[in-house]
Design a protein around this motif. Structure first.
Motif, short mmCIF file in Angstrom:
data_model
loop_
_atom_site.label_atom_id
_atom_site.label_comp_id
_atom_site.label_asym_id
_atom_site.label_seq_id
_atom_site.Cartn_x
_atom_site.Cartn_y
_atom_site.Cartn_z
N GLY A 19 11.23 3.20 -3.11
CA GLY A 19 12.53 3.05 -2.45
C GLY A 19 13.12 1.68 -2.67
N PHE A 20 12.28 0.65 -2.62
CA PHE A 20 12.74 -0.71 -2.89
C PHE A 20 13.26 -0.82 -4.31
CE2 PHE A 20 11.86 -4.95 -4.62
CZ PHE A 20 12.74 -5.69 -3.84
N ALA A 21 12.47 -0.33 -5.26
CA ALA A 21 12.89 -0.41 -6.67
C ALA A 21 14.19 0.33 -6.90
CB ALA A 21 11.79 0.14 -7.57
N GLU A 22 14.34 1.51 -6.32
CA GLU A 22 15.58 2.26 -6.47
C GLU A 22 16.74 1.54 -5.79
OE1 GLU A 22 14.55 6.14 -5.04
OE2 GLU A 22 13.53 6.66 -6.91
N GLY A 23 16.47 0.90 -4.66
CA GLY A 23 17.50 0.16 -3.94
C GLY A 23 18.01 -1.05 -4.69
N THR A 24 17.18 -1.60 -5.57
CA THR A 24 17.63 -2.75 -6.36
C THR A 24 18.57 -2.33 -7.47
OG1 THR A 24 15.80 -2.64 -7.94
CG2 THR A 24 15.48 -4.03 -5.97
N GLY A 25 18.60 -1.03 -7.79
CA GLY A 25 19.46 -0.53 -8.84
C GLY A 25 18.86 -0.62 -10.23
N ALA B 85 0.81 -1.21 0.00
CA ALA B 85 0.00 0.00 0.00
C ALA B 85 0.85 1.27 0.00
CB ALA B 85 -0.93 0.00 1.22
N ASP B 86 2.10 1.15 0.33
CA ASP B 86 2.97 2.32 0.46
C ASP B 86 3.81 2.47 -0.81
OD1 ASP B 86 4.86 4.23 1.07
OD2 ASP B 86 5.10 3.56 3.14
N ARG B 87 3.36 3.34 -1.72
CA ARG B 87 4.05 3.53 -3.00
C ARG B 87 5.46 4.10 -2.79
NH1 ARG B 87 2.65 0.93 -7.17
NH2 ARG B 87 3.04 2.59 -8.61
N ALA B 88 5.63 4.97 -1.79
CA ALA B 88 6.96 5.54 -1.54
C ALA B 88 7.93 4.44 -1.11
CB ALA B 88 6.88 6.63 -0.48
N GLU B 89 7.48 3.53 -0.27
CA GLU B 89 8.33 2.43 0.15
C GLU B 89 8.65 1.51 -1.03
OE1 GLU B 89 8.06 -1.23 3.29
OE2 GLU B 89 7.33 0.72 3.96
#
Length: 144
Positions: free
Chosen positions: A82-88, A75-79
């Motif tokens: 962040g996950f997607a960006e963290g995967t590179g 439900a948390d699009r920001a989280e």
């Protein structure tokens, strides 16, 4: 002067079942084998998701509720961002375009492997590259 940069993909570090058990013992989160299996199933051993599970456990104090939340829709699009960006995945424009195509095409709905490859190929214009993007496993991370 340095030579050309390597274009070799980087495989994300993941916990296997044994290292996940060690992690669970260190953070004192999981006490039973069935819960450990479920945690591995829901996170794939991905450190970012393991950290999310640990934060939820600290917040809630109830592993069953943590597992329910990990299994449910996010439900948390920001989280999620962040996950997607963290995967590179956004570091390289080609896979990033493919992942955006997947998000646009499926919007959390059901999909199969060929549908995923087709959606990425239509976006980037190259079926071989699309198969590479999907087979790197990062598509699985984003569509989980």
């Amino acid at each position: 002067m340095s030579g050309p940069a390597s274009a070799a993909p980087v495989v994300p570090r993941r916990h296997d079942h044994r290292s996940l058990r060690g992690w669970a013992q260190r953070v004192e989160t999981v006490q039973t084998e069935d819960r450990l299996d479920r945690l591995h199933e829901l996170t794939g051993g991905r450190p970012l998701l393991m950290d999310r599970a640990h934060r939820l456990h600290e917040e809630l104090g109830d592993l069953d509720e943590v597992l329910r939340r990990l299994a449910g829709p996010r439900a948390d699009r920001a989280e999620d961002r962040g996950f997607a960006e963290g995967t590179g995945v956004y570091a390289d424009p080609l896979p990033a375009a493919g992942y955006r195509a997947l998000d646009d095409e499926f919007k959390g709905g059901l999909f199969d492997l060929e549908g995923v490859v087709t959606a990425v190929a239509l976006e980037i214009g190259d079926e071989d590259e699309a198969r590479w993007i999907v087979n790197t496993g990062a598509a699985e991370d984003l569509l989980r």
